[in-house]
Structures are given as structure tokens and as C-alpha cells.
Scaffold this motif. Structure first.
Motif, PDB file in Angstrom:
ATOM      1  N   PHE A  85       1.704  94.855  46.938  1.00 26.76           N
ATOM      2  CA  PHE A  85       1.150  93.947  47.935  1.00 26.76           C
ATOM      3  C   PHE A  85      -0.064  94.649  48.525  1.00 26.76           C
ATOM      4  CE2 PHE A  85       1.848  90.435  50.811  1.00 26.76           C
ATOM      5  CZ  PHE A  85       1.262  90.833  52.008  1.00 26.76           C
ATOM      6  N   PHE A  86      -1.234  94.016  48.430  1.00 28.27           N
ATOM      7  CA  PHE A  86      -2.465  94.663  48.870  1.00 28.27           C
ATOM      8  C   PHE A  86      -2.952  94.113  50.194  1.00 28.27           C
ATOM      9  CE2 PHE A  86      -3.641  97.475  45.487  1.00 28.27           C
ATOM     10  CZ  PHE A  86      -2.973  96.982  44.383  1.00 28.27           C
ATOM     11  N   GLY A  87      -3.413  95.019  51.034  1.00 25.91           N
ATOM     12  CA  GLY A  87      -4.073  94.639  52.268  1.00 25.91           C
ATOM     13  C   GLY A  87      -5.554  94.466  52.004  1.00 25.91           C
ATOM     14  N   ASN A  90      -3.071  86.775  43.751  1.00 28.90           N
ATOM     15  CA  ASN A  90      -3.334  88.223  43.750  1.00 28.90           C
ATOM     16  C   ASN A  90      -4.651  88.539  43.042  1.00 28.90           C
ATOM     17  OD1 ASN A  90      -0.962  88.961  45.121  1.00 28.90           O
ATOM     18  ND2 ASN A  90       0.199  88.846  43.224  1.00 28.90           N
ATOM     19  N   THR A  91      -5.675  87.784  43.368  1.00 36.14           N
ATOM     20  CA  THR A  91      -6.954  87.944  42.690  1.00 36.14           C
ATOM     21  C   THR A  91      -8.081  88.058  43.715  1.00 36.14           C
ATOM     22  OG1 THR A  91      -6.139  86.674  40.804  1.00 36.14           O
ATOM     23  CG2 THR A  91      -8.520  86.974  40.981  1.00 36.14           C
ATOM     24  N   THR A 143     -27.835  96.531  38.832  1.00 30.03           N
ATOM     25  CA  THR A 143     -27.219  97.063  37.622  1.00 30.03           C
ATOM     26  C   THR A 143     -26.341  98.266  37.954  1.00 30.03           C
ATOM     27  OG1 THR A 143     -29.008  96.291  36.194  1.00 30.03           O
ATOM     28  CG2 THR A 143     -27.682  98.151  35.399  1.00 30.03           C
ATOM     29  N   ALA A 144     -25.078  98.192  37.566  1.00 29.33           N
ATOM     30  CA  ALA A 144     -24.116  99.247  37.884  1.00 29.33           C
ATOM     31  C   ALA A 144     -22.773  98.895  37.253  1.00 29.33           C
ATOM     32  CB  ALA A 144     -23.942  99.385  39.396  1.00 29.33           C
ATOM     33  N   VAL A 145     -21.866  99.854  37.309  1.00 28.17           N
ATOM     34  CA  VAL A 145     -20.466  99.565  37.027  1.00 28.17           C
ATOM     35  C   VAL A 145     -19.828  99.151  38.352  1.00 28.17           C
ATOM     36  CG1 VAL A 145     -18.258 100.437  36.202  1.00 28.17           C
ATOM     37  CG2 VAL A 145     -20.387 101.207  35.127  1.00 28.17           C
ATOM     38  N   TYR A 146     -19.162  98.010  38.347  1.00 32.49           N
ATOM     39  CA  TYR A 146     -18.545  97.471  39.554  1.00 32.49           C
ATOM     40  C   TYR A 146     -17.040  97.731  39.493  1.00 32.49           C
ATOM     41  CZ  TYR A 146     -22.831  95.250  41.034  1.00 32.49           C
ATOM     42  OH  TYR A 146     -24.119  95.024  41.479  1.00 32.49           O
ATOM     43  N   TYR A 147     -16.521  98.292  40.571  1.00 32.09           N
ATOM     44  CA  TYR A 147     -15.115  98.663  40.652  1.00 32.09           C
ATOM     45  C   TYR A 147     -14.405  97.871  41.737  1.00 32.09           C
ATOM     46  CZ  TYR A 147     -16.516 102.804  37.989  1.00 32.09           C
ATOM     47  OH  TYR A 147     -17.011 103.658  37.031  1.00 32.09           O
ATOM     48  N   CYS A 148     -13.207  97.465  41.422  1.00 30.41           N
ATOM     49  CA  CYS A 148     -12.312  96.821  42.384  1.00 30.41           C
ATOM     50  C   CYS A 148     -11.450  97.900  43.038  1.00 30.41           C
ATOM     51  CB  CYS A 148     -11.450  95.818  41.631  1.00 30.41           C
ATOM     52  SG  CYS A 148     -10.148  95.039  42.587  1.00 30.41           S
ATOM     53  N   ASN A 149     -11.241  97.763  44.322  1.00 29.53           N
ATOM     54  CA  ASN A 149     -10.410  98.708  45.066  1.00 29.53           C
ATOM     55  C   ASN A 149      -9.430  97.943  45.940  1.00 29.53           C
ATOM     56  OD1 ASN A 149     -10.310 100.138  48.056  1.00 29.53           O
ATOM     57  ND2 ASN A 149      -9.970 101.567  46.378  1.00 29.53           N
ATOM     58  N   GLY A 150      -8.230  98.496  46.080  1.00 26.08           N
ATOM     59  CA  GLY A 150      -7.254  97.875  46.957  1.00 26.08           C
ATOM     60  C   GLY A 150      -6.377  98.902  47.648  1.00 26.08           C
ATOM     61  N   ILE A 196     -12.796  92.858  52.017  1.00 23.92           N
ATOM     62  CA  ILE A 196     -12.172  91.682  52.626  1.00 23.92           C
ATOM     63  C   ILE A 196     -10.736  92.025  52.992  1.00 23.92           C
ATOM     64  CG2 ILE A 196     -11.531  90.733  50.355  1.00 23.92           C
ATOM     65  CD1 ILE A 196     -11.991  87.921  51.580  1.00 23.92           C
ATOM     66  N   THR A 197     -10.339  91.662  54.195  1.00 21.87           N
ATOM     67  CA  THR A 197      -8.962  91.883  54.610  1.00 21.87           C
ATOM     68  C   THR A 197      -8.075  90.770  54.061  1.00 21.87           C
ATOM     69  OG1 THR A 197      -9.138  90.569  56.626  1.00 21.87           O
ATOM     70  CG2 THR A 197      -9.776  92.903  56.770  1.00 21.87           C
ATOM     71  N   ARG A 198      -6.796  90.949  54.187  1.00 21.72           N
ATOM     72  CA  ARG A 198      -5.883  89.921  53.697  1.00 21.72           C
ATOM     73  C   ARG A 198      -6.087  88.606  54.451  1.00 21.72           C
ATOM     74  NH1 ARG A 198      -2.071  90.084  50.029  1.00 21.72           N
ATOM     75  NH2 ARG A 198      -0.541  88.383  50.043  1.00 21.72           N
ATOM     76  N   GLY A 199      -6.525  88.725  55.702  1.00 23.67           N
ATOM     77  CA  GLY A 199      -6.784  87.541  56.514  1.00 23.67           C
ATOM     78  C   GLY A 199      -8.141  86.908  56.279  1.00 23.67           C
ATOM     79  N   GLY A 200      -9.002  87.570  55.491  1.00 26.38           N
ATOM     80  CA  GLY A 200     -10.282  86.975  55.129  1.00 26.38           C
ATOM     81  C   GLY A 200     -11.505  87.520  55.854  1.00 26.38           C
ATOM     82  N   ALA A 201     -11.336  88.525  56.700  1.00 27.28           N
ATOM     83  CA  ALA A 201     -12.496  89.126  57.360  1.00 27.28           C
ATOM     84  C   ALA A 201     -13.284  89.951  56.348  1.00 27.28           C
ATOM     85  CB  ALA A 201     -12.049  89.992  58.523  1.00 27.28           C
ATOM     86  N   THR A 202     -14.612  89.812  56.361  1.00 32.61           N
ATOM     87  CA  THR A 202     -15.441  90.432  55.332  1.00 32.61           C
ATOM     88  C   THR A 202     -16.478  91.386  55.918  1.00 32.61           C
ATOM     89  OG1 THR A 202     -16.988  88.579  55.379  1.00 32.61           O
ATOM     90  CG2 THR A 202     -15.189  88.473  53.775  1.00 32.61           C
TER      91      THR A 202
END
Length: 114
Positions: A28-30, A74-75, A88-95, A49-55
Motif C-alpha cells: 500500500f503506497f502513500g 494502484n497506478t 530527455t532522460a530516464v524517468y523513474y517511478c518512486n513510492g 502526489i500524495t494518496r489524497g491527491g496533493a501535488t
């Protein structure tokens, strides 16, 4: 097993758009976010972005990129418009899990041609 898997990268001309996705599983990600790393440069914040949608957004992408998430699926998403060669870069997802462990995806390459 906790996994973050990015998709949607590719080659696009300057001024074009791409949408990145990050599928999360195993926890479960925050707060989640996108980071990027260009050759020879440090990894930098793109957006969070938070789980509540704050960016939050990095200064270089404000007004052009939009981060969003679908908690039911969960996306995590990143809509990138008005792309520039400097994007131009490698883009990484973090959680971050609720226990504050940080996880990273394997990265997806985004190349913007001039």
C-alpha cells in the motif's frame, strides 16, 4: 514482493506529448512520484502526489506535466505535454509505503528530438 513497473516511454518530437504509467504491486503506497536522470546529471524531482491527491512539481516541468494516480488500480501516471529536448532522460517511478520504505521502478527512457 513490492514492485513498481514503468511503461510509456519512447521517442517523441519536441512539442509532442507522452503519458507514462507506473503499476504498483505488493504494498500500500502513500506518496508517490516521478523522478528523472539525464546522462551526466543527478536524479531530479519531476512531480509527487500524495494518496489524497496533493501535488508538487519541479520548476522545469510546471505547467507542462501533470501527475495523477488511480488508487483503485494502484497506478501512477505522468502526462507530459510540450516536451523539450531537455526533458530527455530516464524517468523513474518512486513510492513510499506506510512504513516509510522507498521503492523505485526500473526506469523508462524518454527521448525528445529537436
Amino acid at each position: 514482493q513490492v514492485q513498481l513497473v514503468e511503461s510509456g516511454g519512447g521517442l517523441v518530437q519536441a512539442g509532442g506529448s507522452l503519458r507514462l504509467s507506473c503499476s504498483a504491486s505488493g504494498s500500500f503506497f502513500g506518496t508517490m512520484g516521478w523522478y528523472r536522470q539525464a546522462p551526466g546529471k543527478q536524479r531530479e524531482l519531476v512531480a509527487t502526489i500524495t494518496r489524497g491527491g496533493a501535488t508538487t512539481y519541479g520548476d522545469s516541468v510546471k505547467g507542462r506535466f501533470t501527475i495523477s494516480r488511480d488508487n483503485a488500480k494502484n497506478t501512477l501516471y505522468l502526462q507530459m505535454n510540450s516536451l523539450k529536448p531537455d526533458d530527455t532522460a530516464v524517468y523513474y517511478c518512486n513510492g513510499f509505503t506506510l512504513s516509510a520504505h522507498s521503492y523505485w521502478g526500473q526506469g523508462t527512457q524518454v527521448t525528445v528530438s529537436s
